[in-house]
Design a protein around this motif. Sequence first.
Motif, PDB file in Angstrom:
ATOM      1  N   LEU A 146       0.834  -1.207   0.000  1.00 10.06           N
ATOM      2  CA  LEU A 146       0.000   0.000   0.000  1.00 10.06           C
ATOM      3  C   LEU A 146       0.866   1.254   0.000  1.00 10.06           C
ATOM      4  O   LEU A 146       0.585   2.220  -0.722  1.00 10.06           O
ATOM      5  N   TRP A 147       1.896   1.248   0.823  1.00 12.78           N
ATOM      6  CA  TRP A 147       2.813   2.397   0.901  1.00 12.78           C
ATOM      7  C   TRP A 147       3.469   2.636  -0.456  1.00 12.78           C
ATOM      8  O   TRP A 147       3.449   3.757  -0.987  1.00 12.78           O
ATOM      9  N   LYS A 171       2.813   6.190   9.696  1.00 13.93           N
ATOM     10  CA  LYS A 171       1.365   6.232   9.923  1.00 13.93           C
ATOM     11  C   LYS A 171       0.703   5.869   8.597  1.00 13.93           C
ATOM     12  O   LYS A 171       0.431   6.729   7.764  1.00 13.93           O
ATOM     13  N   LEU A 172       0.484   4.581   8.422  1.00 14.96           N
ATOM     14  CA  LEU A 172       0.106   4.075   7.103  1.00 14.96           C
ATOM     15  C   LEU A 172      -1.226   4.655   6.618  1.00 14.96           C
ATOM     16  O   LEU A 172      -1.366   4.985   5.446  1.00 14.96           O
ATOM     17  N   LYS A 173      -2.197   4.743   7.487  1.00 17.75           N
ATOM     18  CA  LYS A 173      -3.508   5.254   7.091  1.00 17.75           C
ATOM     19  C   LYS A 173      -3.387   6.621   6.426  1.00 17.75           C
ATOM     20  O   LYS A 173      -4.056   6.897   5.420  1.00 17.75           O
ATOM     21  N   GLN A 174      -2.541   7.484   6.977  1.00 15.63           N
ATOM     22  CA  GLN A 174      -2.335   8.807   6.408  1.00 15.63           C
ATOM     23  C   GLN A 174      -1.477   8.746   5.149  1.00 15.63           C
ATOM     24  O   GLN A 174      -1.738   9.445   4.160  1.00 15.63           O
ATOM     25  N   THR A 175      -0.486   7.888   5.179  1.00 15.66           N
ATOM     26  CA  THR A 175       0.478   7.799   4.075  1.00 15.66           C
ATOM     27  C   THR A 175      -0.174   7.358   2.775  1.00 15.66           C
ATOM     28  O   THR A 175       0.202   7.817   1.692  1.00 15.66           O
ATOM     29  N   ILE A 176      -1.175   6.472   2.873  1.00 15.81           N
ATOM     30  CA  ILE A 176      -1.731   5.855   1.659  1.00 15.81           C
ATOM     31  C   ILE A 176      -2.959   6.562   1.099  1.00 15.81           C
ATOM     32  O   ILE A 176      -3.547   6.093   0.114  1.00 15.81           O
ATOM     33  N   LYS A 177      -3.329   7.684   1.675  1.00 18.43           N
ATOM     34  CA  LYS A 177      -4.548   8.353   1.208  1.00 18.43           C
ATOM     35  C   LYS A 177      -4.417   8.882  -0.215  1.00 18.43           C
ATOM     36  O   LYS A 177      -5.414   9.185  -0.867  1.00 18.43           O
TER      37      LYS A 177
END
Length: 245
Positions: A146-147, A171-177
């Motif tokens: 995802l990243w 912070k994956l949730k933020q990184t992958i937006k």
Amino acid sequence: MRFYILLIGLLYLSDIPAQESSLDSKTITFYAKDSVIITADTYFLKDIPPTVLLCHQAGFSRGEYLNTAKELNALGFSCMAIDQRSGLEVNGIINQTAIDANNKLRNVGYAGAKQDVEAAIDYLYKLNGEQPIILVGSSYSASLALWIGSENLKTKAIAVFSPGEYLTGIKLKQTIKSISIPVFATSSKREIKPVEKLLSQVKPNLITQFKPKLKGYHGSKALWKKNDGHENYWNAFKDFLLKQK
């Protein structure tokens, strides 16, 4: 039959010859940017450029995909499974990349394996006529997928099995937006909500999430024939992949 290729000295991807297309798996090696040797198994069909990269979960090796890769061949996909520097062994296949990284004191954990995946993407991208490839990840490598897919233009789609906030300092949730390519996501039943939360800032029209009704499995083990409900996972995964051809 496997052929083991020893690469001597630091090579760039442009210096590594493409492997002869074959129905048989072949074991190859190439380098990450920090000179760690990456070991991979190729499952290349004749006259079909490789378009799928398979990345394993924690504690495992490229052996996670011994049967999955053959199923992908049956669907008409040439693919490659790699050892990442964070992992050990599965299905009798020892993680050679991890051994080399440990010997060179360059095993820097889950996030550090990003460079292994990126080197493999570069390798397939060249063999695929410089066309983007499909990236498949399992557990921590699903998070890496995802990243990477959020920033790497050499990927055209991502399939992730049980991604999570596994990467220290990220912070994956933020990184992958910023993801702008199709995403297939699945997991065990108990992981459905956490995966939904992780992907909540990705555009909904890009996401295909398969939600198992049975207990299910963590990572791409969900596709293994010995595991209950594998047919349901495969049906959803196949539908997604065939749309990416």
